[in-house]
Design an enzyme around this catalytic site. Structure first.
Site, mmCIF file in Angstrom:
data_model
loop_
_atom_site.group_PDB
_atom_site.id
_atom_site.type_symbol
_atom_site.label_atom_id
_atom_site.label_comp_id
_atom_site.label_asym_id
_atom_site.label_seq_id
_atom_site.Cartn_x
_atom_site.Cartn_y
_atom_site.Cartn_z
ATOM 1 C CD GLU A 249 1.330 -6.871 11.922
ATOM 2 O OE1 GLU A 249 0.265 -7.159 12.051
ATOM 3 O OE2 GLU A 249 1.952 -6.295 13.010
ATOM 4 C CD GLU A 383 -6.975 -9.325 3.460
ATOM 5 O OE1 GLU A 383 -6.002 -9.010 1.988
ATOM 6 O OE2 GLU A 383 -7.074 -8.271 3.971
HETATM 7 P P1 NAD Z 1 0.175 -4.053 -0.697
HETATM 8 O O1 NAD Z 1 0.964 -4.983 -0.563
HETATM 9 O O2 NAD Z 1 -0.237 -3.360 -2.313
HETATM 10 O O3 NAD Z 1 1.100 -2.247 0.037
HETATM 11 C C1 NAD Z 1 1.058 -1.617 0.798
HETATM 12 C C2 NAD Z 1 2.681 -1.133 0.781
HETATM 13 O O4 NAD Z 1 3.887 -1.403 -0.048
HETATM 14 C C3 NAD Z 1 2.346 0.264 0.097
HETATM 15 O O5 NAD Z 1 3.243 1.282 0.685
HETATM 16 C C4 NAD Z 1 3.075 -0.522 -1.454
HETATM 17 O O6 NAD Z 1 3.213 0.833 -2.492
HETATM 18 C C5 NAD Z 1 4.720 -0.969 -1.083
HETATM 19 N N1 NAD Z 1 4.011 -1.928 -2.007
HETATM 20 C C6 NAD Z 1 4.095 -3.070 -3.099
HETATM 21 N N2 NAD Z 1 4.625 -3.037 -3.766
HETATM 22 C C7 NAD Z 1 6.357 -3.423 -2.772
HETATM 23 C C8 NAD Z 1 7.036 -3.857 -3.146
HETATM 24 N N3 NAD Z 1 6.909 -4.799 -4.019
HETATM 25 N N4 NAD Z 1 8.230 -4.234 -2.078
HETATM 26 C C9 NAD Z 1 7.989 -3.131 -1.116
HETATM 27 N N5 NAD Z 1 7.107 -2.628 -0.787
HETATM 28 C C10 NAD Z 1 6.055 -2.387 -2.225
HETATM 29 O O7 NAD Z 1 -0.788 -3.833 -0.195
HETATM 30 P P2 NAD Z 1 -2.260 -2.043 0.195
HETATM 31 O O8 NAD Z 1 -3.447 -3.339 -1.214
HETATM 32 O O9 NAD Z 1 -1.652 -0.844 -0.281
HETATM 33 O O10 NAD Z 1 -2.872 -2.694 1.143
HETATM 34 C C11 NAD Z 1 -3.932 -3.393 1.847
HETATM 35 C C12 NAD Z 1 -3.409 -5.068 2.446
HETATM 36 O O11 NAD Z 1 -2.531 -4.500 3.593
HETATM 37 C C13 NAD Z 1 -4.459 -6.529 2.712
HETATM 38 O O12 NAD Z 1 -3.853 -7.140 2.312
HETATM 39 C C14 NAD Z 1 -4.325 -5.754 4.271
HETATM 40 O O13 NAD Z 1 -5.031 -6.948 4.870
HETATM 41 C C15 NAD Z 1 -3.629 -5.324 4.982
HETATM 42 N N6 NAD Z 1 -3.489 -5.116 6.054
HETATM 43 C C16 NAD Z 1 -2.908 -5.420 6.893
HETATM 44 C C17 NAD Z 1 -2.768 -5.123 8.580
HETATM 45 C C18 NAD Z 1 -1.949 -5.518 9.620
HETATM 46 O O14 NAD Z 1 -1.915 -5.500 10.457
HETATM 47 N N7 NAD Z 1 -1.908 -7.392 9.488
HETATM 48 C C19 NAD Z 1 -3.183 -4.091 8.401
HETATM 49 C C20 NAD Z 1 -3.709 -3.146 7.725
HETATM 50 C C21 NAD Z 1 -3.892 -3.409 6.099
#
Ligand code: NAD
Length: 481
Positions: A249, A383
């Protein structure tokens, strides 16, 4: 100050390295908790416990009994809603109204909903050629890792943990490093309701290290991920080596389309809530407002006036409707996008700067609206993940559709019109996993949610999510005498 360990096999354990990380309240900039920083060694322990639980008491539980436990998780969350909502607001900066009245109850409801599914996930008998009894079993996938972001920490965890457990899997939950407190509270709740050891493990740690170890770990069968599109792509690449099943997602740049015949006041409310709920840190935020040229000036004036009235407040105050961004990093990102909007020639009609609530502290940014945005500007394409709305005009319905779909993303979209034919016409043409007609940002556990295009794949919530947490086995029996 709160101190937290990792939940592994129903025991609270310090990280093997003894390392910890700080959790900051984004509204005050104060360190409010310290949590364990898990690494590969702790992950090994959690995977071992999760695997043992599959082969042990959890795997042997009847589906009905399993469902009862999943429902109890929801009931207990609801009993503790005040306290858990408080934690959600403390580490995220969102208004307590959103945590207390909407998101933690929605998380509890998700457990209630999927608990009801446990004993209704069924196989089929298949009329094959030849004399065979052929049927399918729907079995759990195994050990599921849930990796969640910081914007709806507990709710997005529940979208994964609830169906995973309902289908008989075991889970390793990794919250975002900024917002680990409510995942840990879910761990407490699991202990309170008597979930067997190893069924739900909670590991706090960094994305780049612990997250990466999860992606590579051969003992994990599936990753359910919500987060940034670029992180999702990395997870997809990384998961290839062990051929893990994944659902992603990801991000969005969702269009909210207002036709000239819309109920203007309702559309103004929808556009405002579509971008400013959750401070705009919402994957489905209606961050591109597409307005028909003939009503553009009136609409933008009213919208700007409304945005200017929304002032940031103390997230813990029940009257606050607009809180602090989740981290300094996120605030800096949002402010950079605001600068780029100004430099690329968009017209700033509301907000546009950092603000505070009289304390001189906190990562607050004003609700911001840009008008006269061209579709090629950075603020129209990327975004932002913050309270920044980019308004773009269109001349007719086909131009609206073309502009709406002119994005790599496809998470959600809105359409405001009184014309029922136009509404359904546009709904079919939009490349998005969710389309809202004359409303925005509504969700229900029974309705699927997920992305088209680079907003990811797989659906969360609803019966569709069950497909991602089960695998199908065909069984053939020779019936010839
Ligand atoms: P992010 O990708 O930085 O982090 C998300 C999660 O992934 C965190 O737990 C983080 O620690 C982990 N992570 C980071 N790097 C990783 C790696 N290399 N390997 C595995 N895990 C890793 O995202 P964010 O900044 O926490 O969240 C914002 C993003 O989430 C936005 O792009 C938003 O649109 C998206 N989002 C999507 C939905 C949906 O349902 N489509 C819902 C909420 C948020």
């Amino acid at each position: 100050m709160m101190q937290h360990n990792l939940l592994i096999n129903n025991e609270w354990r310090a990280a093997a390295s003894s390392k910890t990380m700080d959790v900051v309240n984004p509204a005050t900039e104060e360190v409010i908790a310290r949590v364990a920083l898990a690494d590969r060694v702790d992950l090994d322990g959690a995977v071992k416990a999760a695997r043992a639980a599959l082969d042990g008491p959890w795997g042997q539980l009847s589906a009905r009994e399993r469902g009862r436990l999943v429902r109890k998780l929801g009931e207990r969350l609801l009993e503790r809603v005040d306290e858990i909502a408080r934690l959600e607001t403390l580490h995220n900066g969102k208004p307590i109204m959103e945590s207390r009245n909407i998101e933690i109850p929605a998380a509890a409801e998700c457990f209630e909903y999927y608990g009801g599914w446990s004993d209704k996930v069924m196989g089929e008998t298949i009329p094959v050629k030849g004399n065979y009894l052929t049927y399918t079993l729907r079995e759990p996938v195994g050990v599921v890792a849930a990796i969640v972001p910081w914007n709806f920490p507990l709710l997005l965890a529940s979208w994964k943990v609830a169906p995973a457990l309902a289908c008989g899997n075991t889970v390793i939950l990794k919250p975002a490093s900024q917002t680990p407190l409510t995942a840990l509270a879910l761990g407490e709740v699991a202990l309170e309701i008597g979930l067997p050891p190893g069924v739900l493990n909670v590991l706090t740690g960094s994305g780049s290290q612990l997250g990466q170890s999860i992606v590579e770990h051969p003992g994990i069968d599936k990753i359910a991920f919500t987060g940034d599109t670029s992180t999702g792509k990395g997870i997809m690449r990384g998961a290839a080596d062990t051929l893990k099943k994944i659902t992603l997602e990801l991000g969005g740049k969702s269009p909210n389309i207002v036709l000239a015949d819309a109920d203007i006041d309702a559309a103004i409310r929808g556009a405002t809530m579509g971008i400013f709920y959750g401070k705009g840190e919402v994957c489905a935020a209606g961050s591109r407002l597409l307005v028909e040229t003939s009503i553009k000036d009136e609409f933008i004036d009213k919208l700007a006036a409304r945005a200017k009235k929304m002032t940031a407040g103390d997230p813990m105050d029940p009257k606050t409707r607009f809180g602090a961004l989740s981290s300094r990093k996120q605030m800096d990102t949002v402010l950079r996008y605001i600068e780029s909007g100004k430099q690329e020639g968009a017209t700033l009609v509301a907000g546009g700067a950092r603000t505070d609530i009289g304390t001189g502290k906190g990562y607050f940014v004003q609700p911001t609206v840009f008008a006269d945005v061209r579709p090629d500007m950075t603020i129209a394409r990327e975004e932002i993940f913050g309270p920044v709305l980019a308004a773009i005009e269109f001349a007719d319905i086909d131009e609206a559709i073309t502009r709406a779909n002119d994005t790599q993303y496809g998470l959600a979209a809105g359409i405001w019109t009184r014309d029922i034919k136009k509404a359904h016409y546009v709904a079919r043409k939009l490349q998005a996993g969710t389309v809202w007609i004359n409303t925005y940002n509504v969700y229900d556990t029974a309705a699927p949610f997920g992305g088209y295009k680079q907003s990811g794949f797989g659906r969360e919530m609803s019966a569709h999510a069950l497909e991602h947490y089960t695998q199908i086995k065909s069984v053939w029996v020779d019936m010839n005498f």
